[in-house]
Every structure is written in structure tokens, then in C-alpha cells.
Design an enzyme around this catalytic site. Sequence first.
Site, PDB file in Angstrom:
ATOM      1  N   ASP A   1     -11.181  -2.505 -27.118  1.00 38.37           N
ATOM      2  CA  ASP A   1      -9.710  -2.780 -27.871  1.00 38.37           C
ATOM      3  C   ASP A   1      -9.503  -2.145 -28.955  1.00 38.37           C
ATOM      4  OD1 ASP A   1      -9.935  -4.718 -26.097  1.00 38.37           O
ATOM      5  OD2 ASP A   1     -11.612  -6.404 -27.148  1.00 38.37           O
TER       6      ASP A   1
ATOM      7  N   ASP B   1      -5.006  -6.724 -21.088  1.00 37.46           N
ATOM      8  CA  ASP B   1      -5.046  -7.472 -22.010  1.00 37.46           C
ATOM      9  C   ASP B   1      -3.482  -7.524 -21.406  1.00 37.46           C
ATOM     10  OD1 ASP B   1      -8.105  -8.310 -22.286  1.00 37.46           O
ATOM     11  OD2 ASP B   1      -7.308  -7.397 -24.454  1.00 37.46           O
TER      12      ASP B   1
END
Length: 201
Positions: free
Chosen positions: A149, A165
Site C-alpha cells: 500500500d 483497492d
Amino acid sequence: MARNGENNKACSAGTSVEHTLRPDAALAARRRRTCNIAVFLVVALAWVLLDVATKRHFNAFVPGELVGGPYAGIFQLRLVHNTGAAWGIFDDATFALGVFSLVVCGVVLAYALASAKSSSPLLTGALALVFAGGVGNALDRFTLGYVVDFIEPVFIDFPVFNVADIGVTCGIVLVLVALLWEWRHAEDTAGNDSREGGERA
């Protein structure tokens, strides 16, 4: 007898028209299915490649390192290795979450293929985004043991996320929009058909 003959001719004409329309409808369904499958493949492949490329770039930095930003007070780029889900839930459940992602992707793929003859390109593209996002994060979980991330909102307390995402989130929103549009379109078509039937009667 003359009337019976005319009725028989009318029925024959109607049957011939019906048989003429059926192949056309089948051909249209096949074309739509081919088009939707192509849309699904292109969108899914492009999004997976974008996700993999961005993760590879940011994973070259040290975890926790600020790579860039903040930008306009909205987000900054910071590398995080996530072994769980959003907000730290299911921490260290990487493998189980990866399996779950693959199961969801399988369901999405099956639905996209089953509905390809009748669904809109918007719905198909939205499903492809959800599928690609799930595959992208599952690849991380199985190959790295964590999800890469790097997009961190700074104006709100929100988990760090990635391109996969974004695909899942935007895909779900677009799925709802597409289903609502198809429902409204089907409702309008049914209303027009009933009005035309009443006028003919």
C-alpha cells in the site's frame, strides 16, 4: 372458408417473421457477449498491470518512508506493508485473505461470463475492475506475504491503499450504477410495450 384462409396466411406470415427475428436476436446476443468479454479482458488486464507496476515501483523504498507529498493536503505517498485488511483487522491473516480474494474473483468472473449476453459494457467494465483489484491484492498476499500500500489520505483518518483497492471500490460503485440504470431501462421498456399493446387493442 375465405376468412380461414386469410387467417392461415396471417399466421404463416407472423411465424415467418418470428423465425426471421430469432436468428437476428441470437446474433446480436453473440456479438454483445463477444464485446463484453473483450471489455472485461482489456479492463482487467490493464488494471492488473497498472497495479503491479505501481507496487513494484513503491516497494523499492523502505516501509514507512514518505515517498512524496502531501499533495494539496489530500494525500501523500508512503510505503506500507499490510499483512491484514483495512484498519488493521485480520492482521497476519494474509493467506486466508488471499484465498477469500480468489473466491470472490471466481464469483465475479462467473457472473460476468454468465451475464455477458445481456449486460451492458458499463457493468462488464465495473466487474472487471473488481476482479482486477482482487487479483492484484491476492498476488501480493501469495507472492510477498503482504499487500503493498502507498496512497495515504492526510485529511481524514483512512487506511493506506493502492491501485487494486481503487479498482475494487470504484468497480462496486459502478456496478450499482449500472444495475440501477439497467433496472430503470427495463422498467421504461416494459412501460412502452404495455402502452403499445393497449393502443393496438
